[in-house]
Motif scaffolding. Sequence first.
Motif, PDB file in Angstrom:
ATOM      1  N   SER A  26     -55.345 -75.316  41.714  1.00 57.56           N
ATOM      2  CA  SER A  26     -54.617 -75.554  40.075  1.00 57.56           C
ATOM      3  C   SER A  26     -55.540 -74.729  39.316  1.00 57.56           C
ATOM      4  CB  SER A  26     -55.103 -77.016  39.533  1.00 57.56           C
ATOM      5  OG  SER A  26     -56.858 -77.096  39.501  1.00 57.56           O
ATOM      6  N   ASN A  27     -54.915 -74.127  38.242  1.00 62.53           N
ATOM      7  CA  ASN A  27     -55.214 -73.719  37.522  1.00 62.53           C
ATOM      8  C   ASN A  27     -55.236 -73.853  35.498  1.00 62.53           C
ATOM      9  OD1 ASN A  27     -52.120 -73.042  36.970  1.00 62.53           O
ATOM     10  ND2 ASN A  27     -52.879 -70.972  37.769  1.00 62.53           N
ATOM     11  N   LYS A  28     -56.147 -74.875  35.693  1.00 62.70           N
ATOM     12  CA  LYS A  28     -55.724 -75.601  34.271  1.00 62.70           C
ATOM     13  C   LYS A  28     -56.403 -75.065  33.441  1.00 62.70           C
ATOM     14  CE  LYS A  28     -56.537 -79.298  32.121  1.00 62.70           C
ATOM     15  NZ  LYS A  28     -57.847 -81.564  32.053  1.00 62.70           N
ATOM     16  N   ARG A  29     -55.580 -75.053  31.761  1.00 66.72           N
ATOM     17  CA  ARG A  29     -56.297 -74.553  30.479  1.00 66.72           C
ATOM     18  C   ARG A  29     -56.818 -75.380  30.353  1.00 66.72           C
ATOM     19  NH1 ARG A  29     -52.776 -70.392  26.331  1.00 66.72           N
ATOM     20  NH2 ARG A  29     -54.363 -70.928  24.355  1.00 66.72           N
ATOM     21  N   TRP A  70     -53.082 -62.621  37.642  1.00 71.70           N
ATOM     22  CA  TRP A  70     -53.041 -63.373  38.602  1.00 71.70           C
ATOM     23  C   TRP A  70     -52.779 -63.754  37.947  1.00 71.70           C
ATOM     24  CZ3 TRP A  70     -55.460 -63.377  43.135  1.00 71.70           C
ATOM     25  CH2 TRP A  70     -54.466 -64.214  44.101  1.00 71.70           C
ATOM     26  N   LEU A  71     -53.765 -65.019  39.066  1.00 75.25           N
ATOM     27  CA  LEU A  71     -54.190 -66.074  38.942  1.00 75.25           C
ATOM     28  C   LEU A  71     -53.770 -67.031  38.231  1.00 75.25           C
ATOM     29  CD1 LEU A  71     -58.271 -66.303  39.688  1.00 75.25           C
ATOM     30  CD2 LEU A  71     -56.234 -66.797  41.364  1.00 75.25           C
ATOM     31  N   ALA A  72     -53.631 -66.527  36.545  1.00 76.04           N
ATOM     32  CA  ALA A  72     -53.085 -67.947  35.939  1.00 76.04           C
ATOM     33  C   ALA A  72     -51.561 -67.695  36.080  1.00 76.04           C
ATOM     34  CB  ALA A  72     -53.279 -66.650  33.923  1.00 76.04           C
ATOM     35  N   ASN A  73     -51.238 -66.284  35.796  1.00 74.69           N
ATOM     36  CA  ASN A  73     -49.690 -66.955  36.923  1.00 74.69           C
ATOM     37  C   ASN A  73     -49.251 -67.477  37.781  1.00 74.69           C
ATOM     38  OD1 ASN A  73     -49.058 -65.555  33.965  1.00 74.69           O
ATOM     39  ND2 ASN A  73     -49.383 -63.423  35.013  1.00 74.69           N
ATOM     40  N   GLN A  74     -49.890 -67.963  38.243  1.00 75.82           N
ATOM     41  CA  GLN A  74     -49.888 -68.628  39.798  1.00 75.82           C
ATOM     42  C   GLN A  74     -48.949 -69.985  39.200  1.00 75.82           C
ATOM     43  OE1 GLN A  74     -49.550 -67.032  42.954  1.00 75.82           O
ATOM     44  NE2 GLN A  74     -50.420 -65.169  41.352  1.00 75.82           N
ATOM     45  N   HIS A  75     -48.187 -70.827  40.250  1.00 76.66           N
ATOM     46  CA  HIS A  75     -48.474 -72.102  40.459  1.00 76.66           C
ATOM     47  C   HIS A  75     -48.300 -72.556  41.412  1.00 76.66           C
ATOM     48  CE1 HIS A  75     -45.940 -70.472  37.254  1.00 76.66           C
ATOM     49  NE2 HIS A  75     -44.877 -70.014  37.692  1.00 76.66           N
ATOM     50  N   PRO A  76     -49.332 -73.093  41.670  1.00 75.32           N
ATOM     51  CA  PRO A  76     -50.132 -73.584  42.926  1.00 75.32           C
ATOM     52  C   PRO A  76     -49.112 -75.819  43.283  1.00 75.32           C
ATOM     53  CG  PRO A  76     -51.553 -73.637  41.212  1.00 75.32           C
ATOM     54  CD  PRO A  76     -50.778 -73.382  40.142  1.00 75.32           C
ATOM     55  N   VAL A 123     -68.274 -66.003  43.299  1.00 73.96           N
ATOM     56  CA  VAL A 123     -67.599 -66.253  44.089  1.00 73.96           C
ATOM     57  C   VAL A 123     -66.493 -64.987  44.069  1.00 73.96           C
ATOM     58  CG1 VAL A 123     -65.898 -67.787  42.732  1.00 73.96           C
ATOM     59  CG2 VAL A 123     -65.079 -67.457  45.341  1.00 73.96           C
ATOM     60  N   MET A 124     -66.636 -64.294  45.227  1.00 74.59           N
ATOM     61  CA  MET A 124     -65.947 -63.199  45.165  1.00 74.59           C
ATOM     62  C   MET A 124     -64.361 -63.582  45.523  1.00 74.59           C
ATOM     63  SD  MET A 124     -68.271 -61.325  44.037  1.00 74.59           S
ATOM     64  CE  MET A 124     -67.312 -59.574  44.001  1.00 74.59           C
ATOM     65  N   ILE A 125     -63.217 -62.538  44.238  1.00 76.31           N
ATOM     66  CA  ILE A 125     -62.143 -63.005  44.296  1.00 76.31           C
ATOM     67  C   ILE A 125     -61.223 -61.885  44.780  1.00 76.31           C
ATOM     68  CG2 ILE A 125     -59.633 -64.100  43.465  1.00 76.31           C
ATOM     69  CD1 ILE A 125     -61.846 -65.908  42.240  1.00 76.31           C
ATOM     70  N   GLN A 126     -60.763 -61.331  45.719  1.00 74.54           N
ATOM     71  CA  GLN A 126     -59.466 -60.382  45.754  1.00 74.54           C
ATOM     72  C   GLN A 126     -58.519 -60.838  44.936  1.00 74.54           C
ATOM     73  OE1 GLN A 126     -60.835 -57.436  46.642  1.00 74.54           O
ATOM     74  NE2 GLN A 126     -58.655 -56.326  46.900  1.00 74.54           N
ATOM     75  N   PRO A 127     -58.381 -59.605  43.755  1.00 70.55           N
ATOM     76  CA  PRO A 127     -56.514 -60.075  43.581  1.00 70.55           C
ATOM     77  C   PRO A 127     -55.419 -59.377  43.903  1.00 70.55           C
ATOM     78  CG  PRO A 127     -58.066 -59.062  42.142  1.00 70.55           C
ATOM     79  CD  PRO A 127     -59.093 -58.913  43.230  1.00 70.55           C
ATOM     80  N   CYS A 128     -53.872 -59.307  43.431  1.00 64.73           N
ATOM     81  CA  CYS A 128     -52.633 -58.561  44.034  1.00 64.73           C
ATOM     82  C   CYS A 128     -52.644 -58.115  42.737  1.00 64.73           C
ATOM     83  CB  CYS A 128     -52.179 -59.697  44.764  1.00 64.73           C
ATOM     84  SG  CYS A 128     -52.571 -59.784  45.932  1.00 64.73           S
ATOM     85  N   ASN A 129     -51.412 -57.189  43.032  1.00 66.78           N
ATOM     86  CA  ASN A 129     -50.808 -56.061  42.328  1.00 66.78           C
ATOM     87  C   ASN A 129     -50.004 -57.573  41.520  1.00 66.78           C
ATOM     88  OD1 ASN A 129     -52.560 -54.077  40.967  1.00 66.78           O
ATOM     89  ND2 ASN A 129     -51.377 -52.639  43.030  1.00 66.78           N
ATOM     90  N   PRO A 130     -49.071 -57.218  40.915  1.00 62.78           N
ATOM     91  CA  PRO A 130     -48.173 -58.429  39.760  1.00 62.78           C
ATOM     92  C   PRO A 130     -46.730 -57.921  40.450  1.00 62.78           C
ATOM     93  CG  PRO A 130     -48.951 -56.809  38.146  1.00 62.78           C
ATOM     94  CD  PRO A 130     -49.937 -56.855  39.129  1.00 62.78           C
ATOM     95  N   SER A 131     -45.860 -58.333  40.886  1.00 62.88           N
ATOM     96  CA  SER A 131     -44.944 -58.286  41.537  1.00 62.88           C
ATOM     97  C   SER A 131     -43.412 -57.388  41.264  1.00 62.88           C
ATOM     98  CB  SER A 131     -44.461 -59.420  41.773  1.00 62.88           C
ATOM     99  OG  SER A 131     -43.313 -60.495  41.079  1.00 62.88           O
ATOM    100  N   LEU A 153     -59.594 -73.305  33.973  1.00 59.90           N
ATOM    101  CA  LEU A 153     -61.043 -73.887  35.078  1.00 59.90           C
ATOM    102  C   LEU A 153     -60.039 -73.893  36.662  1.00 59.90           C
ATOM    103  CD1 LEU A 153     -63.397 -75.532  36.372  1.00 59.90           C
ATOM    104  CD2 LEU A 153     -61.994 -77.326  35.821  1.00 59.90           C
ATOM    105  N   VAL A 154     -59.852 -73.023  37.448  1.00 58.98           N
ATOM    106  CA  VAL A 154     -59.417 -72.707  38.194  1.00 58.98           C
ATOM    107  C   VAL A 154     -60.105 -73.267  39.160  1.00 58.98           C
ATOM    108  CG1 VAL A 154     -59.206 -70.439  39.881  1.00 58.98           C
ATOM    109  CG2 VAL A 154     -58.488 -70.439  37.123  1.00 58.98           C
ATOM    110  N   GLN A 155     -59.970 -73.980  40.583  1.00 53.67           N
ATOM    111  CA  GLN A 155     -59.650 -75.035  41.444  1.00 53.67           C
ATOM    112  C   GLN A 155     -58.960 -74.032  43.071  1.00 53.67           C
ATOM    113  OE1 GLN A 155     -60.202 -79.513  41.105  1.00 53.67           O
ATOM    114  NE2 GLN A 155     -58.745 -78.658  38.580  1.00 53.67           N
ATOM    115  N   PHE A 156     -59.865 -73.959  44.065  1.00 51.64           N
ATOM    116  CA  PHE A 156     -59.700 -73.067  45.527  1.00 51.64           C
ATOM    117  C   PHE A 156     -60.416 -74.758  45.812  1.00 51.64           C
ATOM    118  CE2 PHE A 156     -60.920 -69.371  42.717  1.00 51.64           C
ATOM    119  CZ  PHE A 156     -59.642 -69.054  43.059  1.00 51.64           C
TER     120      PHE A 156
END
Length: 603
Positions: free
Chosen positions: A219-222, A427-433, A252-260, A234-237
Amino acid sequence: MSARNLLVLYGSQTGTAQDVAERIGREAKRRYFTTKVLDLDSYSISDLINEELAVIVCATTGQGDEPDNMKMFWRFIMRKNLPGNSLSKMKFAVLGLGDSSYQKFNFIAKKLYRRLLQLGASSLTPVGLADDQHDLGPDAVVDPWLVSFWEQVLAIHPIPPGKQTISADICPPPRYNVQIHNSSTANQHQDPSIPRLGESEQREKHPSKMCPFYARLVSNKRVTAADHFQDVRLVQFDIAGSGISYAPGDVVMIQPCNPSDTVDSFLQLLGLDPNQEFTLEPNDPDIALPLPWHIPRPCSMHHLATHYLDINAIPRRYFFELFAFFAQDELQRDKFREFASAEGQQELYSYCNRPRRTTIEVLQDFPDVSSRIPFHYLFDLIPPIQPRAFSIASSLKAHPDQIQVLMAVVRYKTKLVKPREGLCSNWLANQHPHKEDVRVPIWVKKGTISFPKNESTPVILVGPGTGLAPFRSYIQERTSNNIGGCTLFFGCRSKDKDFFCEDEWKPLISRNLLQLFTAFSRDQEDKVYVQHRIRENSAYLWDLVEKQKAWFFIAGNAKQMPTDVRDALKTVIQMEGKLTEDESEEYVRTLERTRRFQTETWS
């Protein structure tokens, strides 16, 4: 005359020290030196006694800590049993990269410089102390320092007879050779390098930068009000099956991606087929290939632009130095070379750094030049995406098989039309888990703060804003064992807008496991911050610190808050302990030396 060998070592956390080290390596090769550029922990430190010429570029992280890729080197070089003449053969230089908004500015470079002198090495030039806070960035110090460095080096090892320094007007060879495959992958945009949960490759290796764990985003709840200016999540993995363990204070180290959309624009601009595959091959024996999970063999153009090239970063000077070689228009070429020069740093700052113009935006500003970039030079022009570090905001005792982080989504305006956005947070905020299976490469490392081993020791935790994260982890850890003794000072703008975890604290307060003091800065006419609450509760805090031997922690933004809180604590010590200003300063320094006063801040 001895061989013309130059060893360039670096300790880098975000990639800047590596950039500078590679720049020194390029300049050395133009002066006909045999040069190796390595991170400090990749270098066999036992060989150091045989080196005659070395330069070390190192960053300082956290509150005076060494970067991750020089920790082994640091432990060894600081051993007290090393002979005082160990490095008597070596001439050296140290260049530090720091940030003067932190209390221990360039601490590692200063200490390393002194230590090498203690071990018998001879200094070529005084230690360089570059400052990220300077208007022109670290280069304001790096440039003149390098001029002095090369003067000293060439006095020892002049350019070989009959030769002269290779002109900067000659394009250097690319880092890698590239083999383009005849056919593109049939399965569009699939990244075969990304393993899925449960694969043997993941089970056999402990997650690290060499082999991360692909955690499921739960989740990535506001957690701020919808009408609040700052979006915090609050981001949960899910880390089940990963073998990852962590303690409060870890990162925690997070490796992000570029947006599409940015990826698609980049590929279209450079005329690259997203499905075309290629394989990287070494072109320089001293430059290692990227890690396999970064650049698989083979790799698609789409994977390269999505997972590797940092096209959303602000380009550095070397980008323009190299970019100039592909410009046919003389005015453009001259402008790029000006940006790359020491004299042109104010111009470059105005064009790139002040408005936060990204690499892809620069490429879009000069499409004719971009279209002429040879593909194999992209790896020299554009650095790889760096992982982002987040304080873990959860405890395994309270949330088994989970890692949680408290993440501010970075968005702001400059003079450019398009708002600036932090790569990882957006990148994380725009995901839809809840709609799709989202996997995020992560690994865990030790943080810069360590909590008392005896859980009954009282602790004072000052964490405004997202500085709350490591303290939430520790509070969860202690209260899961029904242990109290935690005093939390939390500050934010408004009780109704950004009071993080309010519902979590209420039952802990009622069970006498937590004492909470809040400062809502905008909920009254006069602004109230955590340092005000500290002064207001001076007798209570003095009893904790002096009589109960409490530990005192600060986490949050590095700008002014840590200094203000430290000053507030000194005021408490002066008022309640009847001490002078100098005595209160020494009191706090004693707390620091015994680890009873610790800070973890970020800019």
